[in-house]
Design a protein around this motif. Structure first.
Motif, PDB file in Angstrom:
ATOM      1  N   ALA A 172       7.699 -19.181  21.932  1.00  0.00           N
ATOM      2  CA  ALA A 172       6.257 -19.399  21.721  1.00  0.00           C
ATOM      3  C   ALA A 172       5.638 -18.309  20.831  1.00  0.00           C
ATOM      4  O   ALA A 172       4.469 -18.407  20.461  1.00  0.00           O
ATOM      5  CB  ALA A 172       5.546 -19.418  23.070  1.00  0.00           C
ATOM      6  N   ILE A 173       6.439 -17.264  20.537  1.00  0.00           N
ATOM      7  CA  ILE A 173       5.871 -16.158  19.745  1.00  0.00           C
ATOM      8  C   ILE A 173       6.482 -16.131  18.344  1.00  0.00           C
ATOM      9  O   ILE A 173       7.704 -16.104  18.185  1.00  0.00           O
ATOM     10  CB  ILE A 173       6.108 -14.798  20.438  1.00  0.00           C
ATOM     11  N   ILE A 203       0.824 -16.008  19.432  1.00  0.00           N
ATOM     12  CA  ILE A 203       1.316 -16.832  20.548  1.00  0.00           C
ATOM     13  C   ILE A 203       0.838 -18.276  20.414  1.00  0.00           C
ATOM     14  O   ILE A 203      -0.351 -18.536  20.209  1.00  0.00           O
ATOM     15  CB  ILE A 203       0.866 -16.231  21.898  1.00  0.00           C
ATOM     16  N   ILE A 262      -2.036 -15.386  27.808  1.00  0.00           N
ATOM     17  CA  ILE A 262      -1.768 -13.995  27.430  1.00  0.00           C
ATOM     18  C   ILE A 262      -2.881 -13.480  26.516  1.00  0.00           C
ATOM     19  O   ILE A 262      -3.282 -14.153  25.558  1.00  0.00           O
ATOM     20  CB  ILE A 262      -0.414 -13.913  26.668  1.00  0.00           C
ATOM     21  N   CYS A 276      10.693 -13.831  24.625  1.00  0.00           N
ATOM     22  CA  CYS A 276      10.036 -15.106  24.955  1.00  0.00           C
ATOM     23  C   CYS A 276      11.096 -16.221  25.109  1.00  0.00           C
ATOM     24  O   CYS A 276      11.834 -16.515  24.173  1.00  0.00           O
ATOM     25  CB  CYS A 276       9.024 -15.481  23.875  1.00  0.00           C
ATOM     26  N   PRO A 277      11.171 -16.846  26.290  1.00  0.00           N
ATOM     27  CA  PRO A 277      12.258 -17.811  26.531  1.00  0.00           C
ATOM     28  C   PRO A 277      12.063 -19.159  25.834  1.00  0.00           C
ATOM     29  O   PRO A 277      13.003 -19.946  25.751  1.00  0.00           O
ATOM     30  CB  PRO A 277      12.235 -17.987  28.057  1.00  0.00           C
ATOM     31  N   VAL A 278      10.841 -19.418  25.366  1.00  0.00           N
ATOM     32  CA  VAL A 278      10.597 -20.749  24.789  1.00  0.00           C
ATOM     33  C   VAL A 278      10.197 -20.689  23.306  1.00  0.00           C
ATOM     34  O   VAL A 278       9.755 -21.690  22.736  1.00  0.00           O
ATOM     35  CB  VAL A 278       9.488 -21.481  25.596  1.00  0.00           C
ATOM     36  N   CYS A 286       3.606 -21.860  25.306  1.00  0.00           N
ATOM     37  CA  CYS A 286       3.675 -20.783  26.310  1.00  0.00           C
ATOM     38  C   CYS A 286       3.729 -21.359  27.735  1.00  0.00           C
ATOM     39  O   CYS A 286       2.923 -22.229  28.095  1.00  0.00           O
ATOM     40  CB  CYS A 286       2.460 -19.876  26.152  1.00  0.00           C
ATOM     41  N   ILE A 287       4.676 -20.845  28.528  1.00  0.00           N
ATOM     42  CA  ILE A 287       4.815 -21.328  29.911  1.00  0.00           C
ATOM     43  C   ILE A 287       4.286 -20.300  30.925  1.00  0.00           C
ATOM     44  O   ILE A 287       4.581 -20.365  32.110  1.00  0.00           O
ATOM     45  CB  ILE A 287       6.289 -21.683  30.227  1.00  0.00           C
ATOM     46  N   ARG A 288       3.544 -19.302  30.414  1.00  0.00           N
ATOM     47  CA  ARG A 288       2.900 -18.268  31.276  1.00  0.00           C
ATOM     48  C   ARG A 288       3.917 -17.507  32.131  1.00  0.00           C
ATOM     49  O   ARG A 288       3.653 -17.207  33.292  1.00  0.00           O
ATOM     50  CB  ARG A 288       1.846 -18.888  32.213  1.00  0.00           C
ATOM     51  N   CYS A 289       5.048 -17.204  31.574  1.00  0.00           N
ATOM     52  CA  CYS A 289       6.071 -16.498  32.361  1.00  0.00           C
ATOM     53  C   CYS A 289       5.822 -14.984  32.417  1.00  0.00           C
ATOM     54  O   CYS A 289       6.417 -14.267  33.207  1.00  0.00           O
ATOM     55  CB  CYS A 289       7.468 -16.758  31.780  1.00  0.00           C
ATOM     56  N   ASN A 290       5.010 -14.494  31.519  1.00  0.00           N
ATOM     57  CA  ASN A 290       4.617 -13.071  31.497  1.00  0.00           C
ATOM     58  C   ASN A 290       5.701 -12.109  30.974  1.00  0.00           C
ATOM     59  O   ASN A 290       5.513 -10.897  31.023  1.00  0.00           O
ATOM     60  CB  ASN A 290       4.189 -12.613  32.895  1.00  0.00           C
ATOM     61  N   LYS A 291       6.817 -12.651  30.543  1.00  0.00           N
ATOM     62  CA  LYS A 291       7.909 -11.764  30.119  1.00  0.00           C
ATOM     63  C   LYS A 291       7.486 -10.881  28.933  1.00  0.00           C
ATOM     64  O   LYS A 291       7.905  -9.735  28.819  1.00  0.00           O
ATOM     65  CB  LYS A 291       9.141 -12.593  29.733  1.00  0.00           C
ATOM     66  N   CYS A 292       6.663 -11.416  28.051  1.00  0.00           N
ATOM     67  CA  CYS A 292       6.236 -10.636  26.876  1.00  0.00           C
ATOM     68  C   CYS A 292       5.375  -9.448  27.314  1.00  0.00           C
ATOM     69  O   CYS A 292       5.554  -8.323  26.819  1.00  0.00           O
ATOM     70  CB  CYS A 292       5.487 -11.515  25.892  1.00  0.00           C
TER      71      CYS A 292
HETATM   72  S1  SF4 Z   1       7.051 -14.689  26.991  1.00  0.00           S
HETATM   73 FE1  SF4 Z   1       6.495 -16.512  25.820  1.00  0.00          FE
HETATM   74  S2  SF4 Z   1       6.243 -18.082  27.352  1.00  0.00           S
HETATM   75 FE2  SF4 Z   1       6.253 -16.166  28.451  1.00  0.00          FE
HETATM   76  S3  SF4 Z   1       4.086 -15.639  28.632  1.00  0.00           S
HETATM   77 FE3  SF4 Z   1       4.836 -14.658  26.787  1.00  0.00          FE
HETATM   78  S4  SF4 Z   1       4.399 -16.118  25.143  1.00  0.00           S
HETATM   79 FE4  SF4 Z   1       4.246 -17.209  27.065  1.00  0.00          FE
END
Ligand code: SF4
Ligand code: SF4
Length: 276
Positions: free
Chosen positions: A108-109, A60, A87, A104-106, A65-71
C-alpha cells in the motif's frame, strides 16, 4: 583534496577563512552551512545552475491499506502513527529510510520525492562555487550536504561547514582529507574548540587550527595548541580594517597584508595533510 573548515562555535570567522583561502589559493568552494550559507555574499559567483534536493517519503494508498500498523511500528522516527481511521504521516519527521515501504504486507506504500532545499552551482572568475540551502522549517540538513559532497570533483575544494559539532558537521567532514578548525581566543572559543578537536580526532582527520581576531594579550589558544601539539596554521589579527572590509561584503584578501597572510595559511594547510 577536500579541506573542511569548521568551528566549535558560531561567529568565529569560519566563512571569512573559507572564502578568502579558497579565492587566494584558487581552490573551489562549497558552502555546507545549509541553514545559513553566506559564503556567496563575499564570493559573489554567477549562479549557472540550481538543483532541487528531495527525499523519498511514503505515500499511502488508503484503499489498499489493511490498518495493520506495521509501517508505524517500524518507523524509528515516529513519522507514522496508526489511528482508528488510518495512518497519519508527519512529513517533517520522515528521514526517507524506506523501511515502511519494505514492511507493508500489501504494497500500500509507494514513495514520492519531497523537496527539502536546493543547491546553487556557479563560479567566480577563478573558482567553482556551490552552496546548499535548506528550505525554511525543514529540520534535516544532511541530505543536502551529502548531495553537495557528491557533486564535488577531484580538484582541491574548501568545504565550509555549519558551526558546532552536530550531525550536519559530521556529514560535511566525513571523508575529507584535512580539517581546519577556526576559533577565537576566548574561554567560550576554547571550550567549543575542544569539542571540535575531539570530533576530528575521533574521525581520524588530520587537522590544524586558525586563530581569528588574535591579539597579544590573549594567548589561551596558542598555549592550548602547544600543550596538545596541534598545528596552529594561522593567526589573523584583530584589526579594524578587517571589520570594515567584512561589513562591506568584501574579501579581506583585497588588502595586500591579508592576501599574503591567507596565502601563508593555505600553504600551511597543505603541510597539515603532508605531515599526517
Ligand atoms: S503497513 Fe501497509 S497496510 Fe499496514 S498500516 Fe501501513 S500502509 Fe497500511
Ligand atoms: S521512510 Fe522511514 S522515516 Fe519515513 S516514515 Fe517510512 S519508516 Fe519512517
Amino acid at each position: 583534496m577536500k579541506i573542511a573548515v569548521l568551528s566549535g562555535k558560531g561567529g568565529t570567522g569560519k566563512t571569512t577563512v573559507s572564502t578568502n583561502i579558497a579565492t587566494v589559493m584558487n581552490w573551489n568552494y562549497v558552502d555546507c552551512d545549509v541553514e545559513e550559507p553566506n559564503g556567496f555574499i563575499f564570493l559573489k559567483p554567477e549562479v549557472k545552475k540550481t538543483e532541487y534536493v528531495k527525499i523519498p517519503v511514503p505515500k499511502i494508498d488508503e484503499e489498499k491499506c489493511i490498518r495493520c500498523n506495521k509501517c508505524a511500528d517500524v518507523c524509528q522516527f515516529n513519522a507514522l502513527a496508526g489511528t482508528k481511521t488510518g495512518i497519519i504521516f508527519f512529513d517533517k519527521l520522515c528521514h526517507g529510510c524506506g523501511a515502511c515501504t519494505m514492511v507493508c504486507p500489501v504494497g500500500a506504500i509507494t514513495e514520492e520525492g519531497r523537496k527539502i532545499g536546493k543547491i546553487d552551482i556557479g563560479n567566480t572568475e577563478s573558482i567553482k562555487c556551490m552552496r546548499g540551502l535548506l528550505d525554511i522549517g525543514e529540520p534535516m540538513a544532511p541530505p543536502i550536504i551529502k548531495r553537495l559532497k557528491a557533486l564535488v570533483d577531484e580538484e582541491t575544494t574548501i568545504i565550509d561547514c555549519s558551526p558546532g559539532s552536530s550531525c550536519s558537521v559530521v556529514a560535511a567532514i566525513e571523508g575529507v582529507d584535512v580539517a581546519i578548525l577556526v576559533t577565537e581566543a576566548t574561554p567560550f572559543g576554547l571550550h567549543d574548540l575542544k569539542i571540535a578537536v575531539e570530533l576530528v580526532r575521533q574521525m581520524n582527520i588530520p587537522f590544524g587550527i586558525v586563530l581569528n581576531r588574535a591579539d597579544e594579550e590573549h594567548d589561551l589558544i596558542t598555549r592550548y595548541c602547544e600543550e596538545e601539539k596541534i598545528a596552529l596554521v594561522g593567526k589573523i589579527p584583530y584589526a579594524k580594517k578587517a571589520a570594515v572590509l567584512y561589513s562591506e561584503g568584501k574579501l579581506l584578501i583585497e588588502d595586500e597584508e591579508y592576501n599574503k597572510m591567507f596565502k601563508g595559511i593555505g600553504e600551511r594547510i597543505l603541510g597539515v595533510k603532508a605531515c599526517s
